[in-house]
Design an enzyme around this catalytic site. Structure first.
Site, PDB file in Angstrom:
ATOM      1  N   GLY A 164       0.810  -1.215   0.000  1.00 16.18           N
ATOM      2  CA  GLY A 164       0.000   0.000   0.000  1.00 16.18           C
ATOM      3  C   GLY A 164       0.842   1.262   0.000  1.00 16.18           C
ATOM      4  O   GLY A 164       0.399   2.317   0.445  1.00 16.18           O
ATOM      5  N   GLY A 165       2.068   1.154  -0.480  1.00 16.46           N
ATOM      6  CA  GLY A 165       2.930   2.334  -0.578  1.00 16.46           C
ATOM      7  C   GLY A 165       3.540   2.750   0.766  1.00 16.46           C
ATOM      8  O   GLY A 165       4.291   3.721   0.840  1.00 16.46           O
ATOM      9  N   HIS A 235       1.829   6.223  -5.686  1.00 17.66           N
ATOM     10  CA  HIS A 235       2.203   4.812  -5.873  1.00 17.66           C
ATOM     11  C   HIS A 235       1.046   3.844  -5.670  1.00 17.66           C
ATOM     12  O   HIS A 235       1.263   2.652  -5.481  1.00 17.66           O
ATOM     13  CB  HIS A 235       3.372   4.435  -4.955  1.00 17.66           C
ATOM     14  CG  HIS A 235       4.564   5.317  -5.152  1.00 17.66           C
ATOM     15  ND1 HIS A 235       5.140   5.505  -6.381  1.00 17.66           N
ATOM     16  CD2 HIS A 235       5.262   6.073  -4.282  1.00 17.66           C
ATOM     17  CE1 HIS A 235       6.154   6.355  -6.256  1.00 17.66           C
ATOM     18  NE2 HIS A 235       6.245   6.719  -5.003  1.00 17.66           N
ATOM     19  N   GLU A 275       4.188  -8.635 -10.615  1.00 21.08           N
ATOM     20  CA  GLU A 275       4.260  -7.210 -10.968  1.00 21.08           C
ATOM     21  C   GLU A 275       5.661  -6.847 -11.464  1.00 21.08           C
ATOM     22  O   GLU A 275       6.652  -7.195 -10.831  1.00 21.08           O
ATOM     23  CB  GLU A 275       3.926  -6.349  -9.747  1.00 21.08           C
ATOM     24  CG  GLU A 275       2.502  -6.534  -9.249  1.00 21.08           C
ATOM     25  CD  GLU A 275       2.104  -5.504  -8.189  1.00 21.08           C
ATOM     26  OE1 GLU A 275       0.905  -5.249  -8.052  1.00 21.08           O
ATOM     27  OE2 GLU A 275       2.999  -4.963  -7.488  1.00 21.08           O
ATOM     28  N   ARG A 297      -2.749 -13.449  -4.425  1.00 25.61           N
ATOM     29  CA  ARG A 297      -4.198 -13.350  -4.181  1.00 25.61           C
ATOM     30  C   ARG A 297      -4.885 -12.786  -5.413  1.00 25.61           C
ATOM     31  O   ARG A 297      -4.226 -12.431  -6.382  1.00 25.61           O
ATOM     32  CB  ARG A 297      -4.445 -12.411  -3.002  1.00 25.61           C
ATOM     33  CG  ARG A 297      -3.822 -11.052  -3.282  1.00 25.61           C
ATOM     34  CD  ARG A 297      -4.208  -9.980  -2.319  1.00 25.61           C
ATOM     35  NE  ARG A 297      -3.309  -8.839  -2.387  1.00 25.61           N
ATOM     36  CZ  ARG A 297      -3.418  -7.833  -3.240  1.00 25.61           C
ATOM     37  NH1 ARG A 297      -4.393  -7.823  -4.142  1.00 25.61           N
ATOM     38  NH2 ARG A 297      -2.563  -6.842  -3.245  1.00 25.61           N
TER      39      ARG A 297
HETATM   40  P1  ADP Z   1       3.501  -1.550  -2.513  1.00 21.07           P
HETATM   41  O1  ADP Z   1       3.620  -3.036  -2.305  1.00 21.07           O
HETATM   42  O2  ADP Z   1       3.732  -0.765  -1.266  1.00 21.07           O
HETATM   43  O3  ADP Z   1       2.275  -1.129  -3.249  1.00 21.07           O
HETATM   44  P2  ADP Z   1       5.230  -1.722  -4.828  1.00 21.07           P
HETATM   45  O4  ADP Z   1       6.576  -2.285  -4.657  1.00 21.07           O
HETATM   46  O5  ADP Z   1       4.185  -2.616  -5.426  1.00 21.07           O
HETATM   47  O6  ADP Z   1       4.755  -1.160  -3.421  1.00 21.07           O
HETATM   48  O7  ADP Z   1       5.315  -0.405  -5.675  1.00 21.07           O
HETATM   49  C1  ADP Z   1       4.170   0.411  -5.868  1.00 21.07           C
HETATM   50  C2  ADP Z   1       4.431   1.411  -6.974  1.00 21.07           C
HETATM   51  O8  ADP Z   1       5.567   2.225  -6.649  1.00 21.07           O
HETATM   52  C3  ADP Z   1       4.776   0.823  -8.313  1.00 21.07           C
HETATM   53  O9  ADP Z   1       3.649   0.467  -9.038  1.00 21.07           O
HETATM   54  C4  ADP Z   1       5.559   1.957  -8.962  1.00 21.07           C
HETATM   55  O10 ADP Z   1       4.685   2.938  -9.430  1.00 21.07           O
HETATM   56  C5  ADP Z   1       6.312   2.552  -7.811  1.00 21.07           C
HETATM   57  N1  ADP Z   1       7.663   1.976  -7.722  1.00 21.07           N
HETATM   58  C6  ADP Z   1       8.027   0.892  -7.007  1.00 21.07           C
HETATM   59  N2  ADP Z   1       9.338   0.619  -7.162  1.00 21.07           N
HETATM   60  C7  ADP Z   1       9.814   1.556  -7.994  1.00 21.07           C
HETATM   61  C8  ADP Z   1      11.109   1.819  -8.569  1.00 21.07           C
HETATM   62  N3  ADP Z   1      12.155   1.081  -8.293  1.00 21.07           N
HETATM   63  N4  ADP Z   1      11.217   2.870  -9.411  1.00 21.07           N
HETATM   64  C9  ADP Z   1      10.159   3.655  -9.693  1.00 21.07           C
HETATM   65  N5  ADP Z   1       8.941   3.461  -9.191  1.00 21.07           N
HETATM   66  C10 ADP Z   1       8.754   2.424  -8.361  1.00 21.07           C
END
Ligand code: ADP
Length: 662
Positions: A164-165, A235, A275, A297
């Protein structure tokens, strides 16, 4: 086959799972917190089990209570939906230990993919490309700063247990690293009880593309192509679509293959999503995408994949959990058309997307051809501050992307939501933005265009004119006869977002016009009819026909005209509910004939319901309920001639539960 499923979730996803289960002839059991006792998911299920009141830890996150509920209802399986316990390995374990099937992967798999660093190490070992970065155990500030330097700024700090960012920080230069690290760790500790972080190279203007996979217990693994979830805010996904726009076949093949490799490397079973973060700065390339994480999930955005493949993912999940082989092979799965999902939230987009929980008095989403609505809310339901403020997912599908986007914009513009604030207008503006030729697609698009996307647009003259007409008694055919009320100029009190409009309607011998600020707008051939869904209005301005609809709720007036929409507050002395005092007497506002009595004695009524239609001089006048209540008695019938001030009925305020028990 599984014959009964308990859905350990709430809201739209619980409803969506119940739909498929029902289609499969499976008995469904819902659970609900006390707060959710009347929620739609409980109403839809065959059985509802109420769990304790209080925070989610007492109900939707209460593993033992949920297992107890499953045993009590003899549920053979549990579907966790998304969020809550869906990625909790202890829950998956406890369910299976209780002899109940868990509709999802094994607890071990969930555990393996649960920590971002561990997941990346496993993927790296399996040969799946991962974002360059630091995954080490040495968490000292010095080491982390050194590693960040090595990766090269900008870098991303991520909580390994994150989601969740949360616990995620972008650091653009060395000087900002330590404060960002400290705050990421604090947030991670508070949210996940684990302050361990990893570092990643920050991909600038990236796209988020993910691959849906399905794996059964017989070694079959297929992908259902990709989804693009690049339109994000902070994000978090806002819009998801499938397939990914401008995806070259070769890259699709490489990416889906990587996803299958990822799944196979951990013996994945059931539905999952791999992802990837994709470098889109110079177009997509076969070496320009990296594994980010795997969601073990069902995803919020799974409907777009269902729309383009025709596969019901929940059905496949249930069949896999029942031990069946997949009923299709990779060759059977093809992409047809394009689908886009928008998440409609109760939030004030104009005020930094502040959540806006509250009652949704009217929810009429324009469910036209090519539109699927997944929602857990009906008119009259409440968006609770205790949960995610998602009202609905609007999924539009068409042969091509532009048509799917246009459909989405049309649906949003023609949907009526009265009650709390929503991000409806923001989503409509975003759809329009995306329809533009060469509109960029990357995770920064919303942030880059935030001001224009959240700007309150000035309503068109036609829209304001429609609002003005909606405030007046309704003529059955035309405005002939307006002067029956003695008006030459009828002042109207309408405001938008609390800002009063300088507005009046001028009624001449043969012509009618709107005085708006210092302009006069002539309305030719006006027509207005009151129907079940509000008042339908049309007129001509400068030779152009405008048609639309107006709907009230208490002081709120929502007007849709030519697929644009605006919300007004109305204080006109002539508005329907205003003319009826709140003392429970509904009186005739003028000498007229009763055209229709829409209610019966004892009936429950809601604010804004049309109780009686009276007509005078060819004009209909709907008398609406000024409050929620009950009809006590009715002293008029259809066809009665009534005089100004004559009492037509009595209604009483609905006593709330507290009053009853006192
Ligand atoms: P969470 O699990 O907290 O949602 P994620 O790892 O899935 O976090 O990342 C969420 C979003 O953050 C991604 O969809 C992307 O937009 C951004 N993001 C994540 N890692 C990177 C990265 N290394 N560089 C740029 N953007 C990123």
């Amino acid at each position: 086959m599984i014959e009964s499923i308990l859905i350990a979730n709430r809201g739209e996803i619980a409803c969506r799972i119940i739909n498929t289960a029902r289609n499969m002839g499976i008995r469904t059991i819902a659970i609900a917190s006390a707060e959710d006792r009347d929620a739609r998911h409980g109403r839809m299920a065959d059985q509802l089990i109420l769990l304790d009141d209080g925070p989610a830890s007492q109900n939707y996150l209460n593993i033992s209570a949920i297992i107890e509920a499953a045993k009590h209802s003899r549920a053979q399986a549990i579907h966790p939906g998304y969020g809550f316990l869906s990625e909790n390995p202890e829950f998956a374990d406890a369910v299976r230990q209780a002899g109940i099937r868990f509709i999802g992967p094994s607890a071990d798999t969930i555990r393996q993919m649960g920590l971002k660093d561990e997941a990346k190490r496993l993927m790296q070992a399996a040969g799946v490309p991962v974002v360059p970065g630091y995954l080490g155990d040495d968490q000292s500030t010095d080491r982390l700063a050194e590693e960040a330097e090595k990766i090269g700024y900008p870098v991303m700090i991520k909580a390994r247990a994150g989601g969740g960012g949360k616990g995620m920080r972008l650091v653009t230069e060395a000087g900002a690293f330590i404060p960002a690290l400290e705050s990421a760790k604090r947030e991670a500790q508070a949210s996940f009880g684990d302050d361990h972080v990893l570092l990643e190279k920050y991909i600038s203007e990236p796209r988020h593309i993910e691959v849906q996979i399905l794996c059964d217990s017989h070694g079959n693994a297929v992908h259902l192509f990709e989804r693009d979830c690049s339109l994000q805010r902070r994000h978090q996904k806002v819009i998801e679509e499938a397939p990914a726009p401008d995806m070259p076949e070769a890259i699709r093949a490489t990416m889906t293959k990587a996803a299958i490799t990822a799944a196979r490397s951990i013996n994945y079973e059931n539905a999952g999503t791999v992802e990837f973060i994709v470098d889109s700065a110079n177009g997509l390339s076969e070496t320009g995408f990296w594994f980010m994480e795997m969601n073990t999930r069902l995803q919020v955005e799974h409907p777009v994949t269902e729309a383009i493949t025709g596969i019901d993912i929940v059905k496949a999940q249930i069949e896999i959990a029942a031990g069946h082989s997949l009923s299709f092979t990779q060759d059977d799965i093809t992409i047809t058309g394009h689908a886009v999902e928008a998440r409609l939230y109760a939030e004030t987009a104009e005020e930094n997307f502040r959540p806006a929980p509250g009652i949704i008095h009217k929810l009429a989403l324009a469910e036209t051809a090519g539109i699927r609505i997944d929602s857990g809310i009906d008119s009259g339901d409440r968006v609770s501050p205790s949960y995610d403020p998602l009202i609905a997912k609007i999924i539009s599908t068409a042969a091509d992307r532009l048509t799917a986007m246009t459909r989405r914009a049309d649906t949003l513009n023609n949907s009526i939501i009265i009650g709390t604030d929503t991000n409806r207008a923001f989503l409509a503006h975003l759809a329009e933005h995306q329809c533009a030729e060469d509109a960029p697609l990357h995770t920064g698009v919303i942030a880059d265009n935030l001001a224009s996307l959240t700007q309150t647009r000035q309503p068109s003259d036609a829209l304001v004119a429609m609002a003005a007409i909606a405030c007046l008694p309704c003529p059955s055919n035309s405005f002939t006869g307006w002067r029956h009320w003695g008006a030459g100029e009828i002042p109207l009190s309408l405001s938008i977002s609390g800002e009063p409009l300088k507005l009046s309607l001028l009624v001449g011998q043969d012509s009618y016009s709107l005085q708006l600020e210092d302009r006069q707008i002539t309305l030719d051939s006006p027509l207005a009819k009151t129907g079940k869904t509000g008042r339908h209005i049309s007129f001509v301005i400068d030779g152009q026909l405008h048609t639309g609809q107006a709907i009230w709720h208490a002081d709120k007036l929502v007007v849709i005209c030519d697929s644009t929409q605006a919300s007004f507050e109305t204080y006109s002395a002539m508005t329907t509910s205003r003319s009826n005092s709140h003392d429970g007497q509904i009186t005739a506002p003028m000498s007229s004939v009763v055209k229709a009595v829409n209610i019966t004695t004892g009936q429950q009524i809601k604010t804004g319901d049309v109780l009686v239609l009276v007509e005078a001089m060819k004009m209909e006048y709907p008398l609406t309920a000024p409050f929620d209540g009950i009809v006590e008695d009715i002293s008029c019938e259809t066809g009665d001639a009534v005089t100004d001030g004559q009492i037509l009925m009595h209604i009483s305020q609905q006593a709330d539960d507290n009053d009853k028990t006192d």
